[in-house]
Enzyme design. Sequence first.
Site, PDB file in Angstrom:
ATOM      1  N   ARG A   1      -1.718  22.037 -14.103  1.00 17.65           N
ATOM      2  CA  ARG A   1      -0.707  21.053 -14.494  1.00 17.65           C
ATOM      3  C   ARG A   1      -0.867  20.574 -15.933  1.00 17.65           C
ATOM      4  O   ARG A   1       0.098  20.135 -16.565  1.00 17.65           O
ATOM      5  CB  ARG A   1      -0.717  19.855 -13.528  1.00 17.65           C
TER       6      ARG A   1
ATOM      7  N   ARG B   1       0.816  -1.238   0.000  1.00 14.18           N
ATOM      8  CA  ARG B   1       0.000   0.000   0.000  1.00 14.18           C
ATOM      9  C   ARG B   1       0.838   1.271   0.000  1.00 14.18           C
ATOM     10  O   ARG B   1       0.371   2.341   0.374  1.00 14.18           O
ATOM     11  CB  ARG B   1      -0.974   0.025   1.175  1.00 14.18           C
TER      12      ARG B   1
ATOM     13  N   HIS C   1       9.602   9.223 -27.631  1.00 15.17           N
ATOM     14  CA  HIS C   1       8.545  10.054 -27.046  1.00 15.17           C
ATOM     15  C   HIS C   1       8.820  11.549 -27.296  1.00 15.17           C
ATOM     16  O   HIS C   1       7.946  12.293 -27.755  1.00 15.17           O
ATOM     17  CB  HIS C   1       8.445   9.768 -25.548  1.00 15.17           C
TER      18      HIS C   1
ATOM     19  N   ASN D   1       1.218  19.258 -20.602  1.00  8.08           N
ATOM     20  CA  ASN D   1       0.866  18.343 -21.691  1.00  8.08           C
ATOM     21  C   ASN D   1       0.895  19.014 -23.060  1.00  8.08           C
ATOM     22  O   ASN D   1       0.447  18.430 -24.048  1.00  8.08           O
ATOM     23  CB  ASN D   1      -0.516  17.740 -21.448  1.00  8.08           C
TER      24      ASN D   1
HETATM   25  P1  NAD Z   1      14.143   5.369 -21.443  1.00 11.06           P
HETATM   26  O1  NAD Z   1      13.941   5.242 -19.997  1.00 11.06           O
HETATM   27  O2  NAD Z   1      13.677   4.249 -22.307  1.00 11.06           O
HETATM   28  O3  NAD Z   1      15.681   5.641 -21.732  1.00 11.06           O
HETATM   29  C1  NAD Z   1      16.107   5.785 -23.073  1.00 11.06           C
HETATM   30  C2  NAD Z   1      17.304   4.878 -23.400  1.00 11.06           C
HETATM   31  O4  NAD Z   1      18.484   5.459 -22.848  1.00 11.06           O
HETATM   32  C3  NAD Z   1      17.204   3.489 -22.811  1.00 11.06           C
HETATM   33  O5  NAD Z   1      17.727   2.564 -23.732  1.00 11.06           O
HETATM   34  C4  NAD Z   1      18.089   3.572 -21.582  1.00 11.06           C
HETATM   35  O6  NAD Z   1      18.600   2.323 -21.172  1.00 11.06           O
HETATM   36  C5  NAD Z   1      19.185   4.474 -22.064  1.00 11.06           C
HETATM   37  N1  NAD Z   1      19.892   5.255 -21.056  1.00 11.06           N
HETATM   38  C6  NAD Z   1      19.374   5.808 -19.933  1.00 11.06           C
HETATM   39  N2  NAD Z   1      20.304   6.579 -19.337  1.00 11.06           N
HETATM   40  C7  NAD Z   1      21.425   6.468 -20.073  1.00 11.06           C
HETATM   41  C8  NAD Z   1      22.713   7.036 -19.968  1.00 11.06           C
HETATM   42  N3  NAD Z   1      23.020   7.919 -19.011  1.00 11.06           N
HETATM   43  N4  NAD Z   1      23.652   6.689 -20.891  1.00 11.06           N
HETATM   44  C9  NAD Z   1      23.335   5.844 -21.900  1.00 11.06           C
HETATM   45  N5  NAD Z   1      22.122   5.304 -22.074  1.00 11.06           N
HETATM   46  C10 NAD Z   1      21.179   5.619 -21.160  1.00 11.06           C
HETATM   47  O7  NAD Z   1      13.453   6.691 -22.033  1.00 11.06           O
HETATM   48  P2  NAD Z   1      13.201   8.150 -21.430  1.00 11.06           P
HETATM   49  O8  NAD Z   1      13.111   9.023 -22.600  1.00 11.06           O
HETATM   50  O9  NAD Z   1      14.126   8.473 -20.345  1.00 11.06           O
HETATM   51  O10 NAD Z   1      11.757   8.002 -20.774  1.00 11.06           O
HETATM   52  C11 NAD Z   1      10.613   7.723 -21.543  1.00 11.06           C
HETATM   53  C12 NAD Z   1       9.542   7.229 -20.615  1.00 11.06           C
HETATM   54  O11 NAD Z   1       9.241   8.253 -19.672  1.00 11.06           O
HETATM   55  C13 NAD Z   1       8.242   6.867 -21.291  1.00 11.06           C
HETATM   56  O12 NAD Z   1       7.781   5.657 -20.773  1.00 11.06           O
HETATM   57  C14 NAD Z   1       7.296   8.002 -20.904  1.00 11.06           C
HETATM   58  O13 NAD Z   1       5.956   7.585 -20.833  1.00 11.06           O
HETATM   59  C15 NAD Z   1       7.822   8.356 -19.549  1.00 11.06           C
HETATM   60  N6  NAD Z   1       7.519   9.732 -19.119  1.00 11.06           N
HETATM   61  C16 NAD Z   1       6.980   9.894 -17.881  1.00 11.06           C
HETATM   62  C17 NAD Z   1       6.703  11.151 -17.408  1.00 11.06           C
HETATM   63  C18 NAD Z   1       6.182  11.329 -16.014  1.00 11.06           C
HETATM   64  O14 NAD Z   1       5.817  12.440 -15.647  1.00 11.06           O
HETATM   65  N7  NAD Z   1       6.157  10.295 -15.217  1.00 11.06           N
HETATM   66  C19 NAD Z   1       6.971  12.277 -18.211  1.00 11.06           C
HETATM   67  C20 NAD Z   1       7.531  12.085 -19.466  1.00 11.06           C
HETATM   68  C21 NAD Z   1       7.791  10.790 -19.918  1.00 11.06           C
HETATM   69  N1  GLY Z   2       4.802  15.068 -17.956  1.00 11.87           N
HETATM   70  C1  GLY Z   2       3.580  15.708 -17.613  1.00 11.87           C
HETATM   71  C2  GLY Z   2       3.341  15.816 -16.148  1.00 11.87           C
HETATM   72  O1  GLY Z   2       4.166  15.419 -15.361  1.00 11.87           O
HETATM   73  O2  GLY Z   2       2.321  16.295 -15.753  1.00 11.87           O
END
Ligand code: NAD
Ligand code: GLY
Length: 361
Positions: free
Chosen positions: A246, A126, A270, A250
């Site tokens: 917030r 939880r 993304h 987006n």
């Molecule tokens: P990711 O986590 O897939 O990382 C991208 C690639 O880079 C991966 O292959 C990873 O292993 C590699 N990598 C990471 N750090 C590295 C480093 N320092 N050196 C070399 N390689 C490295 O992608 P991302 O762009 O970081 O995140 C995308 C995700 O984030 C999506 O799932 C998206 O939905 C999510 N997201 C969430 C929020 C939120 O508010 N929670 C906001 C935006 C995006």
């Molecule tokens: N990435 C959008 C949010 O965190 O609200």
Amino acid sequence: MPESGKIEITVQLGKRSYPIRLGSGTLPELGPALQPLGFEKRIALISNPTVYALYGQTVLDSLTRAGFDVTLIKIPDGEEYKNLLWTEFIYGELLKARLERGSCLVALGGGVIGDITGFCAATYMRGIRFVQVPTTLLAQVDSSVGGKTGVNHPLGKNMIGAFWQPSLVWADTSVLNSLPAREFAAGMAEVIKYGVIRDKTFFEYLEKESGPIKKLAPGNLMHIIKRSCEIKAEVVGLDERESGLRAVLNYGHTIAHAVETLTNYKKYLHGEAVAIGMCAEAKIAVKRGLLAAADHERIKALAAAYDLPAGLPDGLISDQDLIQAMLMDKKVQSARIRAVLPVGIGEVRMETLSDSDFYKL
Ligand code: NAD
Ligand code: GLY
């Protein structure tokens, strides 16, 4: 205005407030930073093989030296593993290691690792605490801050999740040196977003300093991460659960999510889809008479300056497919598509869209 040294930004959420600590070469200091937070000795470090091979040992050594008994959990690298199957795998590892209510999860990786780890933290027993150690630009400026956690469902991205704030965000900018250039550019889309939604001066800085920023000049890098985190922290502090303000975060994302869905998450990262979405949503704003055409051109030029796509390629996606995909968006209300549109550089507004907005986008 390059920045240096260590920087702390607070996400102000009353009892759930937490610091974002920015620095360069700070991964070895993570263990001591966790000591005053009062976690149980038993904690878990969650990562993927790519990131772990680069930085895992440094983090593990730091945590162990600080007295923590660390269970290491790795999940495969990729968005396709951010799902309930791998969430269950993580729960299993946590249970086997007897992690308790007072334990903590440490997410070492990009947004994928941060999102799934945060979701596990939100739901294991939880809810237990967690710490974000973001290693991509996108994670350092966006996903690690603000408490949106979650996983994908076969019928939609990020459809299963929870708001669950971390106890600390520990961002070491030096890890960005190993990030592939395409991933760095994808993170820049979110950085550009902050300029468009809330800070014209920052947008101008990004225009002027694209050379050193793309070369990862440390002072410039620190400045863009700091300013992005400040803006995100401010917005989240004012509207944690997205009841209003917030939603500005987006901007670009309504169309981006549809583009990602329609291209099966394979063609674009993304951030690349967000760049397309920001340019397309700016074009809609121009067509509606809300934004000057010159500002739309500036947004496109800035995306291009950071090697990002600056619009929807002709013929890739039909208007109707785009509209259908957007109806799955979480911001849809009573089957009406809503999107954040820029009304100038540094200012946006939420608008309800109609099918004609998408004609010849
Ligand atoms: P990711 O986590 O897939 O990382 C991208 C690639 O880079 C991966 O292959 C990873 O292993 C590699 N990598 C990471 N750090 C590295 C480093 N320092 N050196 C070399 N390689 C490295 O992608 P991302 O762009 O970081 O995140 C995308 C995700 O984030 C999506 O799932 C998206 O939905 C999510 N997201 C969430 C929020 C939120 O508010 N929670 C906001 C935006 C995006
Ligand atoms: N990435 C959008 C949010 O965190 O609200």
